[in-house]
Scaffold this active site. Structure first.
Site, PDB file in Angstrom:
ATOM      1  N   GLU A  36     -10.308   0.427  -1.874  1.00 19.72           N
ATOM      2  CA  GLU A  36      -9.349   1.464  -1.472  1.00 19.72           C
ATOM      3  C   GLU A  36      -8.163   1.447  -2.441  1.00 19.72           C
ATOM      4  OE1 GLU A  36      -8.042   1.237   2.617  1.00 19.72           O
ATOM      5  OE2 GLU A  36      -6.656   2.908   2.364  1.00 19.72           O
ATOM      6  N   ASN A 181     -11.819   9.188   7.940  1.00 17.65           N
ATOM      7  CA  ASN A 181     -11.619   7.767   8.221  1.00 17.65           C
ATOM      8  C   ASN A 181     -10.629   7.601   9.370  1.00 17.65           C
ATOM      9  OD1 ASN A 181     -11.375   4.759   7.450  1.00 17.65           O
ATOM     10  ND2 ASN A 181      -9.255   5.450   7.317  1.00 17.65           N
ATOM     11  N   GLU A 182     -11.017   6.876  10.389  1.00 20.48           N
ATOM     12  CA  GLU A 182     -10.130   6.515  11.525  1.00 20.48           C
ATOM     13  C   GLU A 182      -9.261   7.701  11.977  1.00 20.48           C
ATOM     14  OE1 GLU A 182      -8.004   2.847  10.669  1.00 20.48           O
ATOM     15  OE2 GLU A 182      -9.871   1.704  10.613  1.00 20.48           O
ATOM     16  N   GLU A 310     -15.919  -0.977   7.891  1.00 16.43           N
ATOM     17  CA  GLU A 310     -14.793  -1.903   7.692  1.00 16.43           C
ATOM     18  C   GLU A 310     -14.983  -3.053   8.661  1.00 16.43           C
ATOM     19  OE1 GLU A 310     -10.775  -0.360   7.535  1.00 16.43           O
ATOM     20  OE2 GLU A 310     -11.471   1.477   6.578  1.00 16.43           O
ATOM     21  N   GLN A 359     -11.686  -5.952   2.144  1.00 13.95           N
ATOM     22  CA  GLN A 359     -12.122  -5.094   1.067  1.00 13.95           C
ATOM     23  C   GLN A 359     -12.742  -5.971  -0.017  1.00 13.95           C
ATOM     24  OE1 GLN A 359      -8.869  -2.413   0.038  1.00 13.95           O
ATOM     25  NE2 GLN A 359      -8.780  -1.618   2.109  1.00 13.95           N
TER      26      GLN A 359
HETATM   27  O1  AHR Z   1      -8.858  -1.899   5.134  1.00  8.03           O
HETATM   28  C1  AHR Z   1      -7.509  -1.650   5.381  1.00  8.03           C
HETATM   29  C2  AHR Z   1      -7.242  -0.471   6.306  1.00  8.03           C
HETATM   30  O2  AHR Z   1      -7.651  -0.793   7.593  1.00  8.03           O
HETATM   31  C3  AHR Z   1      -7.976   0.819   5.997  1.00  8.03           C
HETATM   32  O3  AHR Z   1      -7.287   1.610   5.095  1.00  8.03           O
HETATM   33  C4  AHR Z   1      -8.038   1.498   7.323  1.00  8.03           C
HETATM   34  O4  AHR Z   1      -9.134   2.366   7.428  1.00  8.03           O
HETATM   35  C5  AHR Z   1      -8.026   0.375   8.327  1.00  8.03           C
HETATM   36  O5  AHR Z   1      -7.168   0.600   9.362  1.00  8.03           O
END
Ligand code: AHR
Length: 507
Positions: A36, A181-182, A310, A359
């Site tokens: 990211e 995403n989320e 994730e 990550q």
């Molecule tokens: O991985 C870090 C963050 O955690 C990501 O950007 C998000 O999708 C999650 O809340």
């Protein structure tokens, strides 16, 4: 799958395994990564131009080698929360003409020096597959269609020609695309209600699949056990013949994404927390089936799988996102938690289409770059062992042992799923090698275990352990790594306290 029988701590534990009891194929994509635009993941992580450790593209060679060693099959990009205000067009074309922009997820500045072509080229160098997330915050469907066309089209059309103009003739053929995403999260730019999200996701999916029927779309779920998950699945997992030109063997949605981070400052709640992810997978799989049943999705349409895009051990208080979430240092306790996370994916392989550790570098990652090298954290070692050996098919195991009975994180683990002292999974690879991973989370007790079903007398043993639960790796000392030995397969095997042990033998 592991069947657990609880016994008294005073009884002898046992584990039974049978090479013919294959459960399901393990998708290689469970060893996926995630990069990211956050903290030092991209800039200073995978991309570090000017550093002597980087190649002519500015890609860090030590990071590339580490990810190749892990055999990372797929990498998600560019977020995460970052994607909610990301406009991909800002990141293509001549670098000196790319606009710097304020970045609203982590409150930084995005130079756009690294964008689509750099990422997709990097994936080719790493020999991994890209997985792109679409901007559901400030983005439009037109923009999303343009991005798919830019990456995948070989036609004589505007965005495909823009790609050619930017130096890339052949399409990249990006297969995996996330529908946001989320989007349920209050921190998200463009947060939506489940109703708004489901409606939008379905309509975008239809258009995207009309443009490129070969892509696989991933629905944005929550943690797998929420009303959001059940609602969006019910609305979006349908019999989609209108979006698919009458094809009754395909679906608009291929996977449902869920995210969970686990953590506790106490060792046993920390180590057992990934069991919540196991229950979440079981619940999500039930919700997928429920949507299919209620919406009369024909059995010709492959069952949608879970994209756990994730996952990790992350305590945002210890490593705040706004400060790049650069984990202080992962401990031995965290390495055992990651081992149990991986056991979960092996046991639940029938439901998992992909999983991505969050990550891949620097941001809550097993890998940390410095200007002069790379640090492999405690959590790197279980990941490496699993990625090397736990492939092929999941094998059923029966585990008899005692159970940790104290507090859990989250609290609801207690009463919904057990927390045995020995957490076990097993796999058989295509060449007939059996690998069994056993995590002993006990702080003081080695367990001598009767093993039924191990054949031969030539068992390879890999152990990840360390001095105590709080030990960490630093650039100067690797306190937690892998030690190798052999075992003659006779009598019981002693699994040391605070360890991951992987036993490997030929079936
Ligand atoms: O991985 C870090 C963050 O955690 C990501 O950007 C998000 O999708 C999650 O809340």
């Amino acid at each position: 799958m592991a069947a657990f029988t609880k016994i008294l701590d005073t009884e002898e534990p046992s584990i039974s395994i049978n090479a013919s009891h294959k459960i399901s194929k393990i998708n290689d994509n469970i060893y996926g990564g995630f990069t990211e635009h956050m903290g030092r993941c991209i800039y200073g992580g995978i991309y570090d131009p000017g550093n002597p450790l980087s190649d002519e593209n500015g890609f860090r060679k030590d990071v590339i080698e580490a990810l190749q060693e892990l055999k990372v099959p797929v990498v998600r990009y560019p977020g995460g929360n970052f994607v909610a205000t990301y406009h991909w067009l800002d990141g293509v074309g001549p670098k000196d003409q790319r606009p710097p922009r304020p970045e609203l997820a982590w409150l930084g500045l995005e130079t756009n020096e690294f964008g689509t072509d750099e990422f997709l080229h990097w994936c080719e160098v790493v020999r991994t597959e890209p997985y792109l997330a679409l901007n559901f915050g400030t983005g439009t469907l037109d923009e999303a269609l343009g991005w798919v066309e830019y990456c995948n089209s070989s036609a004589n059309t505007y965005y495909a020609n823009l790609r050619r103009k930017n130096g890339r003739e052949k399409p990249y053929n990006v297969k995996y695309w996330a529908l946001g995403n989320e989007m349920w999260g209050p921190w998200q730019v463009g947060q939506m209600t489940k109703e708004d999200y489901a409606k939008r996701a379905y309509q975008w999916a239809k258009a995207l699949k009309l443009l490129d029927p070969s892509i696989q779309l991933i629905l944005c779920g929550q943690d797998g056990y929420s009303t959001w998950d059940s609602y969006v699945l019910k609305e979006c997992i349908r019999c989609d013949i209108h979006g698919l030109g009458g094809d009754t063997t395909a679906s608009l949605i291929s996977m449902h994404s869920i995210h969970i981070y686990t953590a506790s400052s106490e060792h046993l709640p920390n180590a057992t927390a990934p069991r919540s992810a196991e229950r979440a997978i079981e619940i999500t799989a039930g919700l997928i089936d429920l949507a299919r049943i209620e919406n009369k999705v024909p059995p010709t349409v492959p069952r949608q799988t879970i994209c756990f895009d994730e996952w990790n051990v992350w305590d945002p208080l210890r490593a705040p996102g706004e400060q790049g979430a650069e984990e202080n240092r992962y401990t031995l306790s965290d390495a055992l938690a990651v081992s149990i996370w991986l056991n979960v994916f092996i046991r639940q392989s029938r439901y998992i289409g992909m999983a991505n550790i969050a990550q891949s570098v620097n941001v809550i990652s097993p890998l940390v770059t410095t200007k002069s090298g790379i640090l492999k954290q405690t959590t790197w070692w279980p990941l490496l062992l699993f990625s090397k050996y736990m492939r092929g098919h999941t094998l059923a195991v029966n585990v008899r042992c005692g159970e940790y009975e104290g507090p859990t994180m989250p609290v609801w683990i207690r009463g919904t799923i057990e927390t045995p002292w020995l957490d076990v999974s097993a796999a058989i690879s295509d060449d007939g090698m059996i690998s069994m991973a056993v995590v002993n989370i006990h702080e003081t007790k080695d367990f001598s275990v009767r093993l039924d079903g191990i054949e031969g007398s030539d068992v390879q043993v890999y152990t990840v352990s360390g001095r105590d639960i709080n030990v960490v790796n630093t650039s100067d000392s690797c306190e937690v790594g892998i030690t190798e030995s052999t075992w003659d397969g006779a009598n019981s095997f002693s699994f040391p306290k605070l360890s991951l042990t992987m036993l490997r033998w030929k079936s």
